[in-house]
Design an enzyme around this catalytic site. Structure first.
Site, PDB file in Angstrom:
ATOM      1  CD  GLU A  60      -5.371  -5.999  -1.294  1.00 52.39           C
ATOM      2  OE1 GLU A  60      -4.826  -4.878  -1.157  1.00 52.39           O
ATOM      3  OE2 GLU A  60      -6.111  -6.495  -0.438  1.00 52.39           O
TER       4      GLU A  60
ATOM      5  CB  CYS B 132     -10.820  -2.526   0.528  1.00 51.69           C
ATOM      6  SG  CYS B 132     -10.252  -1.797  -1.021  1.00 51.69           S
TER       7      CYS B 132
ATOM      8  CB  CYS C 229      -5.254  -1.376  -1.648  1.00 50.87           C
ATOM      9  SG  CYS C 229      -6.592  -0.622  -0.732  1.00 50.87           S
TER      10      CYS C 229
ATOM     11  CD  GLU D  76      -1.433   4.575   4.552  1.00 53.47           C
ATOM     12  OE1 GLU D  76      -0.960   5.429   5.350  1.00 53.47           O
ATOM     13  OE2 GLU D  76      -2.133   3.608   4.908  1.00 53.47           O
ATOM     14  CG  ASN D  77      -0.976  11.422  -1.437  1.00 56.12           C
ATOM     15  OD1 ASN D  77      -1.389  12.512  -1.064  1.00 56.12           O
ATOM     16  ND2 ASN D  77      -0.135  11.291  -2.438  1.00 56.12           N
ATOM     17  CB  ALA D  78      -0.211  14.292   2.672  1.00 51.94           C
TER      18      ALA D  78
ATOM     19  CG  ASN E  99      -0.452  -0.215   2.521  1.00 52.95           C
ATOM     20  OD1 ASN E  99       0.592  -0.830   2.674  1.00 52.95           O
ATOM     21  ND2 ASN E  99      -1.121   0.292   3.533  1.00 52.95           N
TER      22      ASN E  99
ATOM     23  CB  CYS F  10      -8.821  -4.584  -3.558  1.00 47.93           C
ATOM     24  SG  CYS F  10      -7.610  -3.282  -3.242  1.00 47.93           S
TER      25      CYS F  10
HETATM   26  N1  THU Z   1      -5.267  -1.596   2.569  1.00 45.56           N
HETATM   27  C1  THU Z   1      -4.703  -2.398   1.612  1.00 45.56           C
HETATM   28  O1  THU Z   1      -3.623  -2.095   1.086  1.00 45.56           O
HETATM   29  N2  THU Z   1      -5.363  -3.521   1.255  1.00 45.56           N
HETATM   30  C2  THU Z   1      -6.500  -3.971   1.838  1.00 45.56           C
HETATM   31  O2  THU Z   1      -6.999  -5.013   1.456  1.00 45.56           O
HETATM   32  C3  THU Z   1      -7.125  -3.211   2.919  1.00 45.56           C
HETATM   33  C4  THU Z   1      -6.527  -1.885   3.202  1.00 45.56           C
HETATM   34  C5  THU Z   1      -4.548  -0.397   2.984  1.00 45.56           C
HETATM   35  C6  THU Z   1      -5.178   0.910   2.597  1.00 45.56           C
HETATM   36  C7  THU Z   1      -4.571   1.839   3.633  1.00 45.56           C
HETATM   37  O3  THU Z   1      -3.294   2.254   3.187  1.00 45.56           O
HETATM   38  C8  THU Z   1      -4.407   0.963   4.859  1.00 45.56           C
HETATM   39  O4  THU Z   1      -4.445  -0.377   4.393  1.00 45.56           O
HETATM   40  C9  THU Z   1      -5.467   1.159   5.926  1.00 45.56           C
HETATM   41  O5  THU Z   1      -6.729   1.087   5.387  1.00 45.56           O
END
Ligand code: THU
Length: 162
Positions: A75, A113, A73, A64-66, A62, A116
């Site tokens: 996946e 999620c 994600c 992320e970003n500010a 994963n 995904c």
């Molecule tokens: N996240 C994933 O990378 N995959 C998932 O299946 C569930 C959530 C990440 C998104 C975010 O960066 C962090 O987990 C918390 O939600």
């Protein structure tokens, strides 16, 4: 009027040692690649490793970003990378794991999620074959599903636009 049911089967393993050697390798890689995630906002480090029909593996984490909604994600990072590096090569399995740095649990399977699930289903439809999903934490139980479709009943697909 009729009441319909949607059911599906998945396999539950008490730990990684019950998996085939190939699946053990894939899940171990997913557990390890969580270390490479960029997750400074959630502190929830996710890793996904794809096994392709040609024997190659592709990893994703994963990012992320500010600006929170911009984050992606693990996946979908892995799926985009696999499709870019090996276009046209079918995916047979994706293993997903996480490392929760918030002090929470790390030993329960993670479930992709909604976005995904939609994305994995698109790849299945594209390649006309199912993608197995291996779900686990850093330790403990492992779930294996035979297709992403089971995670997304009544999913919207290109067929709905025909
Ligand atoms: N996240 C994933 O990378 N995959 C998932 O299946 C569930 C959530 C990440 C998104 C975010 O960066 C962090 O987990 C918390 O939600």
């Amino acid at each position: 009027m009729t009441t319909q049911q949607f059911t599906f089967e998945y396999t539950s393993f008490s730990d990684i040692s019950e998996l085939t050697p190939a699946d053990q390798q894939l899940l171990s890689a997913a557990r390890k690649v969580t270390e490479q995630a960029y997750a400074p906002y959630s502190n929830f480090f996710v890793g996904a490793v794809i096994h392709l029909e040609n024997g190659e593996t592709v990893k994703g984490t994963n990012q992320e970003n500010a600006s929170f909604p911009v984050g992606i994600c693990a996946e979908r990072t892995a799926l985009s990378a696999a499709s870019s590096l090996y276009p046209g090569v079918a995916i047979d399995t994706i293993a997903v794991s996480y490392n929760n740095h918030n002090g929470g649990k790390n030993d329960a399977p993670i479930s992709p999620c909604g976005i995904c699930r939609q994305t994995i289903t698109e790849y299945e439809n594209r390649q006309h074959s199912p993608i197995r999903i291996i779900m686990s934490g850093q330790s403990g139980k492992v779930y294996i599903l035979q297709t992403a479709k089971h995670l997304l009943p009544f999913g919207f697909t290109a067929e709905d636009m025909e």
